[in-house]
Design a protein around this motif. Structure first.
Motif, PDB file in Angstrom:
ATOM      1  N   LEU A  99     -38.085  15.541  -0.929  1.00  0.00           N
ATOM      2  CA  LEU A  99     -36.742  14.985  -0.824  1.00  0.00           C
ATOM      3  C   LEU A  99     -36.278  14.957   0.629  1.00  0.00           C
ATOM      4  O   LEU A  99     -36.499  15.911   1.373  1.00  0.00           O
ATOM      5  CB  LEU A  99     -35.745  15.823  -1.633  1.00  0.00           C
ATOM      6  CG  LEU A  99     -36.064  16.056  -3.104  1.00  0.00           C
ATOM      7  CD1 LEU A  99     -35.025  16.986  -3.712  1.00  0.00           C
ATOM      8  CD2 LEU A  99     -36.114  14.739  -3.861  1.00  0.00           C
ATOM      9  N   VAL A 107     -30.395  12.070  -3.527  1.00  0.00           N
ATOM     10  CA  VAL A 107     -31.130  13.102  -4.264  1.00  0.00           C
ATOM     11  C   VAL A 107     -30.592  13.204  -5.686  1.00  0.00           C
ATOM     12  O   VAL A 107     -31.354  13.251  -6.659  1.00  0.00           O
ATOM     13  CB  VAL A 107     -31.033  14.460  -3.539  1.00  0.00           C
ATOM     14  CG1 VAL A 107     -31.565  15.587  -4.426  1.00  0.00           C
ATOM     15  CG2 VAL A 107     -31.798  14.416  -2.228  1.00  0.00           C
ATOM     16  N   LEU A 123     -38.806  19.159  -7.439  1.00  0.00           N
ATOM     17  CA  LEU A 123     -38.161  18.530  -6.293  1.00  0.00           C
ATOM     18  C   LEU A 123     -38.041  19.535  -5.149  1.00  0.00           C
ATOM     19  O   LEU A 123     -37.477  20.620  -5.319  1.00  0.00           O
ATOM     20  CB  LEU A 123     -36.778  18.015  -6.685  1.00  0.00           C
ATOM     21  CG  LEU A 123     -36.744  17.084  -7.913  1.00  0.00           C
ATOM     22  CD1 LEU A 123     -35.327  16.609  -8.179  1.00  0.00           C
ATOM     23  CD2 LEU A 123     -37.686  15.900  -7.734  1.00  0.00           C
TER      24      LEU A 123
END
Length: 277
Positions: A99, A107, A123
């Motif tokens: 990310l 996000v 993530l």
């Protein structure tokens, strides 16, 4: 002498049609940075108004109000909020995704879209080029802003100036590009509002009028704005012009509907949002 009002501007090409035409004034001072910096500074009281990530606005609805007629919204593809991935979207279940650290809204949008597809991925915050991060073992890389636009063009270009948008490839080789704004549109048929102009302290009327004048001037001179920013980005002028004319810089009813849908999906009541008149 009272302290000047402080406005934060994001140094991305997508707000250049406004930023480049906002005049200086002894009524306010201008600060510049990336979205996460503007978010932090506004919440910390270091600046008074900024075009901040819409997710930060939603999360801080008790503290912030927004100008009623400004946003950075897109109906369909945005080209600069992209997930680059080396396997099909549906195969991202359980995979690692890198990310960007530059945007809270993008996000959260990715999290929402993965959830709508029933995908649970790992993530992690990390920075680097798309290829570097994919080579490091990530199945997907989220990029935003000018860097995302450049990396998108590296993968999808070169393009003909008069090619149909339906002819634009979605990647090259084993790397696919999912435009998150387009995927949002496919789900809901609404614009996605990436940012709003939010404030803690009401802005002086001169600033609001100057922002409106800057927007009108910048949109009227979009070809010149595109030419200047194409040189900065190292991209063809027609690509940057196409990119910029996709944006909706007002906050009209469809844009508000998209913002309210996003609020609903992240658990924020739309009735808690405040917009100045």
């Amino acid at each position: 002498m009272s302290k000047p009002y402080r406005i934060g501007l994001i140094d991305f090409a997508n707000v250049a049609p406004i930023n480049e035409y906002l005049p200086e004034s002894d009524q306010y001072e201008i600060h510049r940075g990336v979205p996460t910096e503007m978010n932090r500074q506004l919440l910390a009281g270091e600046i008074d108004l900024a075009n901040i990530s819409s997710f930060e606005f939603l999360q801080n609805a008790d503290l912030l109000s927004a100008l009623p007629d400004f946003s950075v919204s897109v109906l369909g593809p945005v080209y600069s909020v992209n997930l680059f991935h080396n396997m099909p979207w549906e195969a991202l279940q359980g995979q690692k995704i890198a990310l960007t650290t530059q945007s809270a809204t993008s996000v959260k949008l990715l999290e929402v879209l993965l959830k709508l597809s029933g995908i649970e991925a790992v993530l992690e915050r990390n920075e680097g080029t798309v290829q570097e991060l994919l080579d490091a073992g990530y199945a997907g890389v989220l990029k935003i802003g000018d860097n995302a636009l450049r990396e998108w063009y590296q993968l999808c270009g070169p393009l003909e100036p008069y090619a149909s948008v339906w002819d634009i490839p979605s990647g090259r080789g084993n790397i696919q590009v999912t435009d998150l704004s387009m995927r949002w549109y496919d789900h809901f048929g609404l614009p996605f509002a990436f940012a709003v102009w939010a404030y803690r302290t009401p802005p002086p009327p001169e600033l609001v009028q100057n922002l409106r004048k800057a927007r009108r001037t910048g949109l009227g001179e979009l070809a010149l704005v595109a030419e200047r920013n194409a040189r900065k980005l190292g991209l063809p002028e027609f690509i940057v012009q196409h990119y910029l004319w996709n944006f909706r810089y007002h906050l009209e009813k469809p844009d508000r509907s998209g913002l309210l849908k996003f609020a609903e999906l992240v658990g924020v009541s739309g009735s808690s949002l405040r917009f100045s008149e």
